[in-house]
Design a protein around this motif. Structure first.
Motif, PDB file in Angstrom:
ATOM      1  N   THR A  81      29.688  21.983 -16.417  1.00 45.78           N
ATOM      2  CA  THR A  81      29.840  20.716 -17.144  1.00 45.78           C
ATOM      3  C   THR A  81      31.281  20.625 -17.643  1.00 45.78           C
ATOM      4  O   THR A  81      32.017  21.620 -17.668  1.00 45.78           O
ATOM      5  CB  THR A  81      28.873  20.643 -18.337  1.00 45.78           C
ATOM      6  OG1 THR A  81      29.246  21.647 -19.267  1.00 45.78           O
ATOM      7  CG2 THR A  81      27.435  20.805 -17.905  1.00 45.78           C
ATOM      8  N   ILE A  82      31.650  19.462 -18.088  1.00 41.85           N
ATOM      9  CA  ILE A  82      32.999  19.242 -18.588  1.00 41.85           C
ATOM     10  C   ILE A  82      33.256  20.103 -19.815  1.00 41.85           C
ATOM     11  O   ILE A  82      34.329  20.689 -19.969  1.00 41.85           O
ATOM     12  CB  ILE A  82      33.228  17.746 -18.896  1.00 41.85           C
ATOM     13  CG1 ILE A  82      33.163  16.951 -17.598  1.00 41.85           C
ATOM     14  CG2 ILE A  82      34.550  17.518 -19.604  1.00 41.85           C
ATOM     15  CD1 ILE A  82      33.263  15.454 -17.773  1.00 41.85           C
ATOM     16  N   ASP A  83      32.260  20.206 -20.688  1.00 42.50           N
ATOM     17  CA  ASP A  83      32.411  21.041 -21.893  1.00 42.50           C
ATOM     18  C   ASP A  83      32.603  22.510 -21.520  1.00 42.50           C
ATOM     19  O   ASP A  83      33.425  23.207 -22.109  1.00 42.50           O
ATOM     20  CB  ASP A  83      31.194  20.897 -22.804  1.00 42.50           C
ATOM     21  CG  ASP A  83      31.133  19.526 -23.477  1.00 42.50           C
ATOM     22  OD1 ASP A  83      32.196  18.875 -23.574  1.00 42.50           O
ATOM     23  OD2 ASP A  83      30.037  19.138 -23.910  1.00 42.50           O
ATOM     24  N   GLU A  84      31.833  22.998 -20.545  1.00 42.21           N
ATOM     25  CA  GLU A  84      31.961  24.395 -20.118  1.00 42.21           C
ATOM     26  C   GLU A  84      33.332  24.640 -19.491  1.00 42.21           C
ATOM     27  O   GLU A  84      33.965  25.674 -19.728  1.00 42.21           O
ATOM     28  CB  GLU A  84      30.858  24.758 -19.128  1.00 42.21           C
ATOM     29  CG  GLU A  84      29.473  24.834 -19.755  1.00 42.21           C
ATOM     30  CD  GLU A  84      28.377  25.046 -18.728  1.00 42.21           C
ATOM     31  OE1 GLU A  84      27.401  25.731 -19.089  1.00 42.21           O
ATOM     32  OE2 GLU A  84      28.502  24.538 -17.590  1.00 42.21           O
ATOM     33  N   LYS A  85      33.799  23.668 -18.692  1.00 36.66           N
ATOM     34  CA  LYS A  85      35.125  23.804 -18.086  1.00 36.66           C
ATOM     35  C   LYS A  85      36.208  23.854 -19.160  1.00 36.66           C
ATOM     36  O   LYS A  85      37.168  24.613 -19.069  1.00 36.66           O
ATOM     37  CB  LYS A  85      35.395  22.650 -17.131  1.00 36.66           C
ATOM     38  CG  LYS A  85      34.629  22.738 -15.835  1.00 36.66           C
ATOM     39  CD  LYS A  85      34.962  21.555 -14.943  1.00 36.66           C
ATOM     40  CE  LYS A  85      34.147  21.612 -13.657  1.00 36.66           C
ATOM     41  NZ  LYS A  85      34.424  20.460 -12.781  1.00 36.66           N
TER      42      LYS A  85
END
Length: 172
Positions: A81-85
């Protein structure tokens, strides 16, 4: 303070001999103690720097584990996800900054260690100079002893005996 008795060449010889015995001993003793303390301090500094280097290498190992962990986390999940990235990107930046900091510390530590070991080597060379100074001290001690014994013997046998006889005659 009384003046040094130099009314006689023989007394002067004897006193010069005493000075030749004492001065080199004091000089060598002070020089040796100073060198001994300096060598101890440098050895202590080398030990501290080597301990710091050990801790720094442990930090590098920890950093490598963190990088490996980060690589594993990104490799396991294909779709992040964008948050994980973003979290991974921030962690990568932090790891990169930590790596740069450790590299800088390592270079500074290597320079300090080389400089300190060089000082320790110089101190070792100076310790060999102590042996030369001890030899000179022995030579001055022997010369001083000969000069002292000769001076006092000549003074007593050539001057003092006769002065004592004159005083004894005057006392009668």
């Amino acid at each position: 303070m009384q003046n040094i008795p130099t009314d006689s060449l023989y007394k002067f010889m004897a006193i010069s001999g005493i000075i030749l015995i004492i001065v080199p001993l004091v000089f060598i003793y002070n020089y040796y103690n100073k060198l001994l303390v300096e060598t101890y301090n440098i050895s202590l500094e080398v030990d501290i720097l080597e301990t710091e280097a050990k801790h720094l290498s442990e930090e590098v190992l920890s950093l490598k584990e963190d990088v490996s962990d980060l690589e594993n986390r990104t490799g396991i999940k294909g779709n992040l996800t964008i948050d994980e990235k973003e979290v991974i990107r921030i962690e990568a930046i932090n790891l990169s900054e930590t790596n740069k900091s450790i590299d800088t510390k390592n270079k500074e530590l290597e320079i300090k260690l080389i400089t300190t070991k060089n000082r320790l080597e110089i101190s070792s060379v100076l310790q060999t100079d102590i042996k030369t100074l001890l030899l000179l001290g022995k030579i001055f001690g022997v010369l001083g002893s000969i000069l002292t014994v000769t001076g006092f013997s000549l003074w007593y046998n050539k001057i003092q005996i006769y002065q004592d006889k004159i005083l004894k005659e005057n006392a009668k």
